[in-house]
Design a protein around this motif. Sequence first.
Motif, PDB file in Angstrom:
ATOM      1  N   THR A  40      34.879  36.543  45.072  1.00 23.62           N
ATOM      2  CA  THR A  40      35.183  37.886  45.076  1.00 23.62           C
ATOM      3  C   THR A  40      34.054  38.856  45.663  1.00 23.62           C
ATOM      4  O   THR A  40      34.321  39.739  46.341  1.00 23.62           O
ATOM      5  N   ASN A  44      34.189  40.695  49.254  1.00 23.53           N
ATOM      6  CA  ASN A  44      34.215  41.988  49.134  1.00 23.53           C
ATOM      7  C   ASN A  44      33.156  42.964  50.080  1.00 23.53           C
ATOM      8  O   ASN A  44      33.383  43.851  50.743  1.00 23.53           O
ATOM      9  N   MET A  75      40.544  44.587  48.507  1.00 20.72           N
ATOM     10  CA  MET A  75      39.824  44.603  47.212  1.00 20.72           C
ATOM     11  C   MET A  75      40.433  44.363  46.075  1.00 20.72           C
ATOM     12  O   MET A  75      40.289  43.620  44.823  1.00 20.72           O
ATOM     13  N   LEU A  76      41.643  45.190  45.911  1.00 19.43           N
ATOM     14  CA  LEU A  76      42.617  45.193  44.815  1.00 19.43           C
ATOM     15  C   LEU A  76      43.210  43.852  44.510  1.00 19.43           C
ATOM     16  O   LEU A  76      43.257  43.264  43.684  1.00 19.43           O
ATOM     17  N   SER A  78      42.018  40.923  45.804  1.00 21.96           N
ATOM     18  CA  SER A  78      41.111  39.735  45.389  1.00 21.96           C
ATOM     19  C   SER A  78      40.704  39.985  43.949  1.00 21.96           C
ATOM     20  O   SER A  78      40.357  38.904  43.351  1.00 21.96           O
ATOM     21  N   ALA A  79      40.672  41.127  43.567  1.00 19.14           N
ATOM     22  CA  ALA A  79      40.048  41.453  42.298  1.00 19.14           C
ATOM     23  C   ALA A  79      41.140  40.721  41.212  1.00 19.14           C
ATOM     24  O   ALA A  79      41.081  40.260  40.110  1.00 19.14           O
ATOM     25  N   THR A  80      42.450  41.142  41.673  1.00 17.39           N
ATOM     26  CA  THR A  80      43.689  40.744  40.545  1.00 17.39           C
ATOM     27  C   THR A  80      43.728  39.322  40.835  1.00 17.39           C
ATOM     28  O   THR A  80      43.903  38.680  39.600  1.00 17.39           O
ATOM     29  N   SER A  82      41.625  36.815  41.407  1.00 16.21           N
ATOM     30  CA  SER A  82      40.405  36.276  40.676  1.00 16.21           C
ATOM     31  C   SER A  82      40.664  36.510  39.065  1.00 16.21           C
ATOM     32  O   SER A  82      40.219  35.228  38.379  1.00 16.21           O
TER      33      SER A  82
ATOM     34  N   ASN B 122      39.520  45.243  36.908  1.00 13.54           N
ATOM     35  CA  ASN B 122      39.398  44.901  38.045  1.00 13.54           C
ATOM     36  C   ASN B 122      37.894  45.345  38.594  1.00 13.54           C
ATOM     37  O   ASN B 122      37.349  44.515  39.751  1.00 13.54           O
ATOM     38  N   SER B 125      34.894  42.619  38.064  1.00 13.98           N
ATOM     39  CA  SER B 125      35.054  41.383  38.742  1.00 13.98           C
ATOM     40  C   SER B 125      34.407  41.828  39.987  1.00 13.98           C
ATOM     41  O   SER B 125      33.773  40.951  40.618  1.00 13.98           O
ATOM     42  N   LEU B 126      34.263  43.018  40.657  1.00 12.75           N
ATOM     43  CA  LEU B 126      33.459  43.209  41.854  1.00 12.75           C
ATOM     44  C   LEU B 126      31.934  43.684  41.644  1.00 12.75           C
ATOM     45  O   LEU B 126      31.210  43.910  42.683  1.00 12.75           O
TER      46      LEU B 126
END
Lengths: 99, 183
Positions: A40, A44, A75-76, A78-80, A82, B122, B125-126
């Motif tokens: 992630t 990103n 990004m949205l 991949s975050a969701t 993961s 969210n 995680s980043l």
Amino acid sequence: MTLINVLSSILLFTGGAFFLAGTLGLLRFPDVYTRLHALTKADNVGLGMVVAGLAVQAQSWVIVGKLLLIWAFVMLASATTSHLIARRALQRGIKPWKR
Amino acid sequence: MSRLSSKSWLNDLMNIHFRIAWFRVVAFAFMWVMLTEGSVNSWLVGAPIVLVATLISMVLVSPFSCSVIHSVRFVPFFIWNSLRGGANVAWCALNPKIPIAPGLIDFPLRLPPGISRVFMANTVSLLPGTLSVNLGKNHLKVHVLDTRKNVLSELMTLEKIVAKMFNISLHDGKGDECNENIL
């Protein structure tokens, strides 16, 4: 014009390096959770660099907007994703690796 | 008199919903323009899709308020921390020793249930070294890449920033008690 090309190349190569590091992390890290960290975050930043590298070359503002929008959506997603993978792993009782 | 006032209250509610729906139509239309690079023909597909997207979003995401100034301030914070997070994880992956000490922590949430919590999960995680694993009733389970670092204070900072973005005031004191009051 050449200055923009140089800047664009630097950003694109750095982005590629981040993708490479993320993939290396995916292969080298010990468990599912740490691998998700690698994917992630590194991807990103990698995609952000590639988007920035393409945006400085863009001919119009609409294309810059499109690139930024693509970045935001990825990004949205991949975050969701993961989060869902990590949650499922925990529900199935996969213990996080400890040093 | 009381009937009149209750009717105007209903009108107000309808107006608020219509205003939000219109706002979302404009936002989705703007996204469509961006994605199709302003092509006029594409609206044959775009117009129905914008309408359907607005309807779905009105059902799934209840109206929320959002501060423009704090949302703009969030962008540099987010970009800087994403860079830190990416650089940190890249360094760990390239280092022959893989210098990580992972573990799970429970972070007591003070944000109320809804969009702000999802946004926080969210974002976690980043950001550097954290991955949201489970969004519980009043805890966010976070997987930490390096437990030797002080992640809790970073999460608290993020929570404060998210709260400001969504115009929420966090109550001070113990996180647990506070959350029970909200729920």
